[in-house]
Design a protein around this motif. Structure first.
Motif, mmCIF file in Angstrom:
data_model
loop_
_atom_site.group_PDB
_atom_site.id
_atom_site.type_symbol
_atom_site.label_atom_id
_atom_site.label_comp_id
_atom_site.label_asym_id
_atom_site.label_seq_id
_atom_site.Cartn_x
_atom_site.Cartn_y
_atom_site.Cartn_z
ATOM 1 N N ARG A 127 -21.705 35.410 -83.062
ATOM 2 C CA ARG A 127 -20.736 34.416 -83.518
ATOM 3 C C ARG A 127 -19.898 33.904 -82.343
ATOM 4 O O ARG A 127 -19.608 32.701 -82.240
ATOM 5 C CB ARG A 127 -19.851 35.036 -84.594
ATOM 6 N N MET A 128 -19.531 34.789 -81.437
ATOM 7 C CA MET A 128 -18.737 34.387 -80.277
ATOM 8 C C MET A 128 -19.563 33.519 -79.326
ATOM 9 O O MET A 128 -19.070 32.516 -78.789
ATOM 10 C CB MET A 128 -18.211 35.640 -79.574
ATOM 11 N N LEU A 132 -18.975 29.488 -78.198
ATOM 12 C CA LEU A 132 -18.997 28.965 -76.829
ATOM 13 C C LEU A 132 -19.989 27.813 -76.701
ATOM 14 O O LEU A 132 -19.683 26.779 -76.081
ATOM 15 C CB LEU A 132 -19.350 30.089 -75.850
ATOM 16 N N VAL A 133 -21.163 27.966 -77.277
ATOM 17 C CA VAL A 133 -22.174 26.900 -77.211
ATOM 18 C C VAL A 133 -21.682 25.651 -77.943
ATOM 19 O O VAL A 133 -21.874 24.522 -77.465
ATOM 20 C CB VAL A 133 -23.513 27.395 -77.794
ATOM 21 N N ILE A 439 -13.136 34.499 -75.547
ATOM 22 C CA ILE A 439 -13.706 34.167 -76.852
ATOM 23 C C ILE A 439 -13.377 35.293 -77.816
ATOM 24 O O ILE A 439 -13.623 36.462 -77.529
ATOM 25 C CB ILE A 439 -15.231 33.972 -76.763
ATOM 26 N N THR A 440 -12.812 34.956 -78.949
ATOM 27 C CA THR A 440 -12.398 35.966 -79.924
ATOM 28 C C THR A 440 -13.443 36.077 -81.031
ATOM 29 O O THR A 440 -14.204 35.134 -81.283
ATOM 30 C CB THR A 440 -11.029 35.620 -80.524
ATOM 31 N N ARG A 444 -12.438 31.619 -81.720
ATOM 32 C CA ARG A 444 -11.511 30.833 -80.910
ATOM 33 C C ARG A 444 -11.809 31.010 -79.423
ATOM 34 O O ARG A 444 -12.320 32.046 -79.011
ATOM 35 C CB ARG A 444 -10.069 31.251 -81.190
ATOM 36 N N LEU A 445 -11.486 30.020 -78.627
ATOM 37 C CA LEU A 445 -11.527 30.089 -77.175
ATOM 38 C C LEU A 445 -10.089 30.000 -76.683
ATOM 39 O O LEU A 445 -9.444 28.955 -76.814
ATOM 40 C CB LEU A 445 -12.363 28.955 -76.577
ATOM 41 N N ILE A 446 -9.585 31.093 -76.133
ATOM 42 C CA ILE A 446 -8.182 31.176 -75.747
ATOM 43 C C ILE A 446 -8.088 31.277 -74.228
ATOM 44 O O ILE A 446 -8.764 32.118 -73.620
ATOM 45 C CB ILE A 446 -7.508 32.395 -76.397
ATOM 46 N N PRO A 447 -7.305 30.425 -73.571
ATOM 47 C CA PRO A 447 -7.158 30.540 -72.118
ATOM 48 C C PRO A 447 -6.820 31.967 -71.707
ATOM 49 O O PRO A 447 -5.968 32.622 -72.316
ATOM 50 C CB PRO A 447 -6.008 29.566 -71.809
#
Length: 517
Positions: A127-128, A132-133, A439-440, A444-447
């Motif tokens: 899922r992570m 990203l993709v 990546i959570t 989510r993509l968190i800085p």
């Protein structure tokens, strides 16, 4: 001298606060005030002129294909990424576990032998990776980290899952303990190290002195690191040495680490990271912390025959004060920095509107001066080949090159300096252009700097374990006493009445007002 207004967070309660960037005594400081905990100030850049000059290298960002969250409370409270973010992910980072086979005195992830830790599942990982993709289309790099990722029972399955997707490079971020002892595991990684889908090792390597290892890692790991390097070389796995650098501990070893890396067959680059003062860390003074220019100056002083400070240039894809890189041509004996042979500055200057002599060279240098650049992969080999066109005339550059270094087909070695922000130095302006994304499991993509500073790490661990994790500020009380006694603290208190610690409330405040749940 006032430079700019920005936003930051209180390092105690993590609430978003106003902040300002100032120059004093030739250095750059971030100053902020929390209503409950008082004023704070931290050194963010040790050379004011380099800080101001870096603005020329601020490349316009590329927007992700997909955002995961909405704008509601503003940066840094909406991370996920939200549409206010100004840059895509050059590198996606997946923490596969919180457990580790070390309990390092410094660890921004607060990893170790936890009884309340977590390990993601194969479904979580997929899922992570899909998140990203979806955001990137064809992501350049995914890094598996932890904790210690090599102790996760499914780490090879995770590598397979990444390689089954259009992700170009897989990086394993490791302390090297398993690489030093498990040859079968090394061989299994080597089997997956294929053309077009390489596997690269990001090896923790803080120095060569026993004292460095004991202070930063709690035990002497020198033999372990060497066995890991030898095993990687035997398996033809490329390696980056990664040194966490703390003032008063190992900044004297910068040159030694570079020399060691250049002599090791598997190593193609070295990364120096001033210690991130989040999670666990040793006592420090935020007014005298190490910054990128300090590392650059140290390298130039310790290896003056190979480096000058002018050989290092900011990375344009992130905020340019966050990361600097130089590349060397080397045959093992000689070394010449590529910026002495090619006017890198002319190609990567995005403000002065200079006439670019060759756009193909500019594109190549943008790939090399990037957070996604991993030496030993096709993704860096192609831009190096393009850059070679501009390096074929050593005589025209006025540089007397040894014959062995007159072609870019000889060995190229990279030196990178990366200063990640922490609760003391977080600047929203820089954060909004961060290109390293955590990546959570919920997609989510968190800085990266927000994840470690604002409260997102604690939020994710609590969600995965069901155990509340307080946002503890390590060494808060010792820091208060240290600053009260320090000449810097006394001088500043006399001049502006600022409090450095502001520990008027319990330092275990959860601080979750800064993070939208």
């Amino acid at each position: 001298m006032f430079v700019e207004y920005t936003k930051s967070i209180c390092p105690v309660c993590k609430v978003v606060v106003d902040a300002q960037v100032n120059i004093r005594d030739g250095k750059v400081f971030l100053r902020k005030r929390c209503h409950d905990h008082g004023r704070f100030e931290a050194l963010v850049y040790g050379d004011a002129q380099m800080y101001m000059d870096s603005a020329r290298f601020n490349k316009p960002g590329t927007i992700p294909l997909h955002f995961q969250t909405e704008i509601r409370d503003g940066c840094p409270s909406d991370c996920g990424l939200c549409p206010d973010h100004k840059q895509h992910a050059c590198l996606g980072l997946i923490e596969v576990n919180s457990g580790c086979n070390l309990d390092c005195p410094i660890c921004f992830a607060d990893s170790g032998h936890h009884s309340d830790g977590y390990a993601i599942s194969a479904a979580d990982c997929e899922r992570m990776l899909d998140a990203l993709v979806a955001a990137e289309g064809e992501p350049e790099v995914v890094m598996f980290s932890g904790g210690e990722p090599t102790i996760h029972k499914q780490i090879l399955d995770f590598v397979d899952a990444a390689q089954a997707r259009p992700i170009r490079t897989v990086v394993i971020n490791t302390n090297g303990i398993r690489l030093a002892s498990d040859r079968r595991f090394i061989d299994q990684l080597a089997e997956r190290n294929r053309p077009g889908r390489p596997v690269h090792i990001y090896l923790q390597f803080d120095g060569l002195d026993e004292g460095t290892h004991r202070q930063l890692r709690g035990r002497d790991l020198r033999e372990v690191k060497q066995r890991a390097l030898d095993n990687c070389a035997a398996a033809t796995l490329s390696v980056t040495l990664v040194a966490a650098v703390e003032r008063g501990v190992n900044e004297h070893e910068l040159g030694a680490v570079i020399r060691h890396g250049m002599a090791a067959p598997a190593v193609q680059s070295v990364v120096f990271q001033p210690v991130t003062h989040a999670g666990r860390h040793v006592q420090f003074d935020p007014l005298t912390r190490l910054t990128n220019p300090d590392i650059i100056a140290g390298i130039a002083a310790q290896l003056p025959d190979w480096f000058a400070a002018s050989d290092f240039f900011p990375v344009p894809c992130c905020f340019p004060t966050c990361r600097s890189i130089t590349y060397l041509l080397t045959d093992g004996e000689h070394a010449v920095a590529i910026p002495r042979l090619l006017d890198v500055e002319d190609y990567l200057d995005y403000v002065s509107n200079r006439v670019i002599p060759d756009l193909a060279i500019r594109e190549a240098l943008e790939k090399l001066w990037s957070a996604s650049a991993v030496l030993g992969t096709e993704e860096t080999a192609r831009p190096l080949e393009k850059a070679a066109r501009a390096l074929n005339c050593a005589d025209a550059c006025g540089v007397d090159l040894p014959e062995a270094l007159q072609h870019l087909t000889d060995r190229v070695f990279a030196v990178v300096i990366q200063d990640f922000q922490d609760p003391y130095t977080l600047n929203v302006k820089q954060l909004m252009k961060c290109c390293v994304q955590q990546i959570t499991p919920d997609g989510r993509l968190i800085p990266f700097c927000a994840y470690n500073s604002v409260g997102y790490r604690e939020q994710v661990r609590e969600q995965l374990t069901g155990v509340a994790v307080p946002d503890i500020v390590p060494n808060a009380a010792p820091l208060a006493a240290m600053l009260a006694d320090s000449p810097h603290g006394s001088k500043m208190a006399d001049s502006d009445g600022m409090q450095r610690n502001g520990t008027t409330r319990d330092a275990t405040n959860t601080g979750r007002r800064a993070v939208r749940q």
